[in-house]
Design an enzyme around this catalytic site. Sequence first.
Site, short mmCIF file in Angstrom:
data_model
loop_
_atom_site.label_atom_id
_atom_site.label_comp_id
_atom_site.label_asym_id
_atom_site.label_seq_id
_atom_site.Cartn_x
_atom_site.Cartn_y
_atom_site.Cartn_z
N ASP A 216 1.11 -0.91 -0.10
CA ASP A 216 -0.32 -0.55 -0.07
C ASP A 216 1.29 1.46 -0.30
O ASP A 216 2.15 0.74 0.29
CB ASP A 216 -1.02 0.04 1.42
CG ASP A 216 -1.51 0.99 1.57
OD1 ASP A 216 -2.58 1.62 0.26
OD2 ASP A 216 -1.81 1.91 2.85
N SER A 217 -0.03 2.52 -0.35
CA SER A 217 0.94 3.45 0.19
C SER A 217 1.62 3.93 1.41
O SER A 217 2.82 4.67 1.67
CB SER A 217 -0.03 4.80 -0.18
OG SER A 217 -1.05 5.02 0.35
N TYR B 276 -0.20 8.46 -2.23
CA TYR B 276 -0.66 8.49 -3.27
C TYR B 276 -2.05 9.41 -4.27
O TYR B 276 -1.74 8.95 -5.59
CB TYR B 276 -1.10 6.61 -3.80
CG TYR B 276 0.50 6.52 -4.19
CD1 TYR B 276 1.48 6.39 -3.37
CD2 TYR B 276 0.23 4.47 -4.32
CE1 TYR B 276 2.27 6.04 -2.87
CE2 TYR B 276 1.47 4.02 -4.18
CZ TYR B 276 2.21 4.04 -3.27
OH TYR B 276 4.04 3.32 -3.55
N GLY B 277 -3.07 8.67 -3.05
CA GLY B 277 -4.35 9.56 -4.14
C GLY B 277 -4.39 11.14 -4.32
O GLY B 277 -5.62 11.41 -5.10
N CYS C 10 -4.50 -1.26 -2.02
CA CYS C 10 -4.07 0.37 -1.87
C CYS C 10 -5.29 0.41 -3.47
O CYS C 10 -5.32 -0.05 -3.93
CB CYS C 10 -2.98 0.74 -2.24
SG CYS C 10 -3.35 2.61 -2.76
N THR D 218 -5.87 2.91 -4.18
CA THR D 218 -5.68 4.38 -5.88
C THR D 218 -5.03 2.83 -6.58
O THR D 218 -4.81 3.50 -8.01
CB THR D 218 -4.71 5.17 -4.98
OG1 THR D 218 -5.73 5.56 -3.39
CG2 THR D 218 -4.57 6.64 -6.09
N GLU E 149 -4.62 8.85 9.86
CA GLU E 149 -3.30 8.39 10.05
C GLU E 149 -3.15 9.36 11.01
O GLU E 149 -2.09 9.10 11.92
CB GLU E 149 -2.49 9.20 8.96
CG GLU E 149 -2.74 8.71 7.34
CD GLU E 149 -1.56 7.58 7.27
OE1 GLU E 149 -0.40 8.49 7.40
OE2 GLU E 149 -1.79 6.45 6.22
N CYS F 52 -11.00 2.86 0.34
CA CYS F 52 -9.79 3.08 0.12
C CYS F 52 -9.24 2.79 1.47
O CYS F 52 -10.28 1.85 2.47
CB CYS F 52 -9.67 4.31 0.61
SG CYS F 52 -8.25 4.97 0.89
N THR F 53 -8.29 1.63 1.09
CA THR F 53 -8.02 0.27 3.08
C THR F 53 -7.76 0.96 3.42
O THR F 53 -7.47 0.80 4.59
CB THR F 53 -6.49 -0.41 2.01
OG1 THR F 53 -5.97 0.73 1.64
CG2 THR F 53 -7.28 -1.04 1.15
N HIS F 54 -7.90 3.19 4.28
CA HIS F 54 -8.04 3.61 5.80
C HIS F 54 -9.10 3.06 5.81
O HIS F 54 -9.48 3.53 7.08
CB HIS F 54 -7.38 5.02 4.75
CG HIS F 54 -5.66 5.25 5.17
ND1 HIS F 54 -4.93 4.42 4.05
CD2 HIS F 54 -4.93 5.75 6.05
CE1 HIS F 54 -3.80 5.32 4.04
NE2 HIS F 54 -3.59 5.55 5.49
N1 DGL Z 1 -4.34 3.36 1.36
C1 DGL Z 1 -5.25 3.98 -0.15
C2 DGL Z 1 -5.51 3.94 -0.66
O1 DGL Z 1 -6.55 2.18 -0.23
C3 DGL Z 1 -5.03 5.11 0.14
C4 DGL Z 1 -3.76 6.73 1.18
C5 DGL Z 1 -2.99 7.32 -0.23
O2 DGL Z 1 -3.93 8.47 -0.32
O3 DGL Z 1 -1.96 6.54 -0.55
O4 DGL Z 1 -6.20 4.40 -1.53
#
Ligand code: DGL
Length: 268
Positions: A10-11, A42-43, A73, A75, A152, A184-186
């Site tokens: 993931d990012s 990354y988003g 991820c 994104t 975060e 999004c995995t967050h």
């Molecule tokens: N975990 C990333 C996703 O699932 C988001 C975090 C990012 O923007 O890098 O898109």
Amino acid sequence: MDNRSIGVFDSGLGGLTAVKQIMEEFPNESIVYFGDTGRVPYGTRSKDTIIKYVRGDIRFLEGLGVKLIVVACGTASSAALPEVQREFDTPVIGVVGATARAAVSKTKNGKIGVIGTTGTIHSGAYEKLIGEMSPDMVTYSQDCPLFVPLVENGHFNSQMTRLAVEEYLTDIRANGVDTLILGCTHYPLLKECIGEFMGDSVELIDSGAETAKALKSYFSAENLHGDNSAAQYSYYVSDNVDGFIHLGGMFLQREINGQVRKIDIEKY
Ligand code: DGL
């Protein structure tokens, strides 16, 4: 039987929510995780930059000899994977396919909400796939750029988070969706807050959980199941190791007890 590790990246930290699900589904699989903590997020980046990063992330994990790579991820899966997937010998699986399939099978009224980073929503990946799977379904999408920094910083259900949820999700809720993809995995860390706002009648779809479930049939079909009696977990990051150990435990909902090493991802 194949006892090589599963590679997951993931990012940053978000992919650990998918790792948690993979650990639960596959207690006999070893896992190597890479969190690109030096280049997160990354988003908000351009498609070209995300593609460049994703190529490097895959090259790094492929070099470790993993049997399969899970792009945990949203994104990277939606903005880059379709372009790079076929460049590698190792199978690479993203989160969009299994998640879209789950949403299509769970919705009763055919109205599906999709939330994610700006990169994910602008890619249109979910709408496209859901449209191909079931042309009668309607998707309502919304990018939620403040969610990742809130997560975060540990704001899982604070007043700030509730305000952001209201700001981003009011229209989606008003459209009457009965299924909401957390693209999004967050976002699983915001499940309680999002669930309270959307109400009990809306089912939240966790992309990491759906992808972990989908791995089962993939492993069986490709004969990739492992039977490690003592599965090993190791973690790599591209920035601060201590920060990862501290915050990562919250995403994983258990202590990070494998080895965490820092690498220079720019070399890959
Ligand atoms: N975990 C990333 C996703 O699932 C988001 C975090 C990012 O923007 O890098 O898109």
